[in-house]
Design an enzyme around this catalytic site. Structure first.
Site, PDB file in Angstrom:
ATOM      1  N   GLY A  45       0.834  -1.200   0.000  1.00 44.81           N
ATOM      2  CA  GLY A  45       0.000   0.000   0.000  1.00 44.81           C
ATOM      3  C   GLY A  45       0.864   1.242   0.000  1.00 44.81           C
ATOM      4  N   GLN A  50       3.176  10.013   0.782  1.00 43.80           N
ATOM      5  CA  GLN A  50       4.467   9.334   1.010  1.00 43.80           C
ATOM      6  C   GLN A  50       5.473   9.611  -0.104  1.00 43.80           C
ATOM      7  OE1 GLN A  50       2.331   5.412   1.958  1.00 43.80           O
ATOM      8  NE2 GLN A  50       4.218   5.275   3.138  1.00 43.80           N
ATOM      9  N   CYS A  95       5.320   0.156   7.403  1.00 43.49           N
ATOM     10  CA  CYS A  95       5.036   1.300   6.536  1.00 43.49           C
ATOM     11  C   CYS A  95       6.313   1.645   5.776  1.00 43.49           C
ATOM     12  CB  CYS A  95       4.589   2.490   7.389  1.00 43.49           C
ATOM     13  SG  CYS A  95       4.215   3.981   6.447  1.00 43.49           S
ATOM     14  N   LEU A  96       6.185   1.906   4.486  1.00 44.39           N
ATOM     15  CA  LEU A  96       7.362   2.273   3.680  1.00 44.39           C
ATOM     16  C   LEU A  96       7.994   3.571   4.175  1.00 44.39           C
ATOM     17  CD1 LEU A  96       6.045   1.322   0.131  1.00 44.39           C
ATOM     18  CD2 LEU A  96       8.011   0.299   1.296  1.00 44.39           C
ATOM     19  N   HIS A 137      -4.968   1.985   7.395  1.00 45.49           N
ATOM     20  CA  HIS A 137      -3.584   2.457   7.486  1.00 45.49           C
ATOM     21  C   HIS A 137      -3.338   3.585   6.476  1.00 45.49           C
ATOM     22  CE1 HIS A 137       0.907   1.828   7.914  1.00 45.49           C
ATOM     23  NE2 HIS A 137       0.835   2.470   6.754  1.00 45.49           N
ATOM     24  N   GLU A 138      -3.761   3.371   5.231  1.00 43.46           N
ATOM     25  CA  GLU A 138      -3.514   4.367   4.176  1.00 43.46           C
ATOM     26  C   GLU A 138      -4.371   5.611   4.364  1.00 43.46           C
ATOM     27  OE1 GLU A 138      -0.933   3.966   2.602  1.00 43.46           O
ATOM     28  OE2 GLU A 138      -0.637   1.796   2.810  1.00 43.46           O
ATOM     29  N   HIS A 141      -2.816   8.120   6.578  1.00 47.14           N
ATOM     30  CA  HIS A 141      -1.833   8.981   5.901  1.00 47.14           C
ATOM     31  C   HIS A 141      -2.493  10.245   5.354  1.00 47.14           C
ATOM     32  CE1 HIS A 141       1.924   6.729   5.958  1.00 47.14           C
ATOM     33  NE2 HIS A 141       1.335   5.629   5.517  1.00 47.14           N
TER      34      HIS A 141
HETATM   35  C1  QAP Z   1       0.578  -0.577   4.829  1.00 41.77           C
HETATM   36  O1  QAP Z   1       2.720  -1.162   4.196  1.00 41.77           O
HETATM   37  C2  QAP Z   1       0.075  -1.753   5.572  1.00 41.77           C
HETATM   38  O2  QAP Z   1       9.438  -1.532   6.848  1.00 41.77           O
HETATM   39  C3  QAP Z   1       1.447  -0.908   3.661  1.00 41.77           C
HETATM   40  O3  QAP Z   1      11.417  -2.285   5.220  1.00 41.77           O
HETATM   41  C4  QAP Z   1       0.888  -2.470   6.444  1.00 41.77           C
HETATM   42  O4  QAP Z   1       3.499  -1.839   2.239  1.00 41.77           O
HETATM   43  C5  QAP Z   1      -1.192  -2.168   5.438  1.00 41.77           C
HETATM   44  C6  QAP Z   1       7.484  -2.213   3.842  1.00 41.77           C
HETATM   45  C7  QAP Z   1       0.392  -3.551   7.144  1.00 41.77           C
HETATM   46  C8  QAP Z   1      -1.689  -3.251   6.120  1.00 41.77           C
HETATM   47  C9  QAP Z   1      -0.893  -3.936   6.973  1.00 41.77           C
HETATM   48  C10 QAP Z   1       7.804  -1.853   5.126  1.00 41.77           C
HETATM   49  C11 QAP Z   1       8.518  -2.603   2.997  1.00 41.77           C
HETATM   50  C12 QAP Z   1       6.114  -2.163   3.318  1.00 41.77           C
HETATM   51  C13 QAP Z   1       9.113  -1.886   5.588  1.00 41.77           C
HETATM   52  C14 QAP Z   1       3.721  -1.596   3.396  1.00 41.77           C
HETATM   53  C15 QAP Z   1      10.145  -2.275   4.726  1.00 41.77           C
HETATM   54  C16 QAP Z   1       9.836  -2.643   3.434  1.00 41.77           C
HETATM   55  C17 QAP Z   1       5.049  -1.714   4.009  1.00 41.77           C
HETATM   56 CO    CO Z   2       2.130   3.741   5.651  1.00 40.18          CO
END
Ligand code: QAP
Ligand code: CO
Length: 171
Positions: A45, A50, A95-96, A137-138, A141
């Site tokens: 996501g 971001q 989270c990215l 989550h999104e 943001h």
């Molecule tokens: C949001 O998160 C989300 O720390 C999207 O080193 C998270 O794509 C929604 C990511 C959990 C629902 C459940 C995070 C990639 C990606 C990191 C992501 C990383 C590399 C996170």
């Molecule tokens: Co995020």
């Protein structure tokens, strides 16, 4: 084009994003760039803020049972509004914009969402499980909120300590 992702504690992440009014070519190109960026960074996501664009747009690519992400399942969600929620659930989120840190967050278990797609057409979506969690989550943001702000006092302190240490080690 892969865009640069801003990370905590970048101030821009605290901005409230503005409604999208023009569903034009510029928006479509931007959504395509968001997709390329999310896939390049192994995300499921991404919200526009971001990549430093404070507009109410987010994309989601929830993996299937095999763990594969398919472009046909890509959701492009613009100007979303939650209309109903049910239950609650815990999930270990990441989270990215907060790389390398994951922690349990409480969210609604399911919800009804109304949003616009890239053409400005209204869509209603019933979301459950990981999709419902990712939407919440999104959408945080869009309000300038990160998942770390939903942690208990002690877990937030644990985050600050670990994150600062990781930042130092990167330098
Ligand atoms: C949001 O998160 C989300 O720390 C999207 O080193 C998270 O794509 C929604 C990511 C959990 C629902 C459940 C995070 C990639 C990606 C990191 C992501 C990383 C590399 C996170
Ligand atoms: Co995020």
């Amino acid at each position: 084009m892969v865009l640069p992702i801003i990370t905590y504690p970048h101030k821009t992440l605290k901005m409230r994003s503005k409604a999208v009014k023009q569903f034009d070519h510029e928006l479509h190109t931007f959504l395509d760039d968001m997709y390329e960026t999310m896939m390049a960074k192994n995300g499921i996501g991404l919200a526009a803020i971001q990549v430093s664009h404070p507009i109410r747009a987010l994309i989601l690519s929830i993996p299937n049972e095999k763990g594969d992400q398919h472009k046909e399942n890509l959701l492009e969600i613009i100007n979303p509004v939650i209309h109903a929620t049910k239950g609650s659930t815990l999930y270990q989120e990441g989270c990215l914009s907060v790389p390398g840190f994951y922690e349990d967050v409480e969210r609604f278990e399911s919800l009804t969402l109304r949003y616009q797609n890239r053409y400005g057409h209204e869509v209603t979506l019933e979301a459950h499980e990981l999709l419902a969690i990712a939407i919440q989550h999104e959408m945080d943001h869009l309000e300038g909120k990160l998942f770390i702000e939903r942690l208990s006092y002690n877990r937030r302190k644990k985050f600050e300590k670990e994150y600062k240490k990781a930042l130092k080690e990167k330098k």
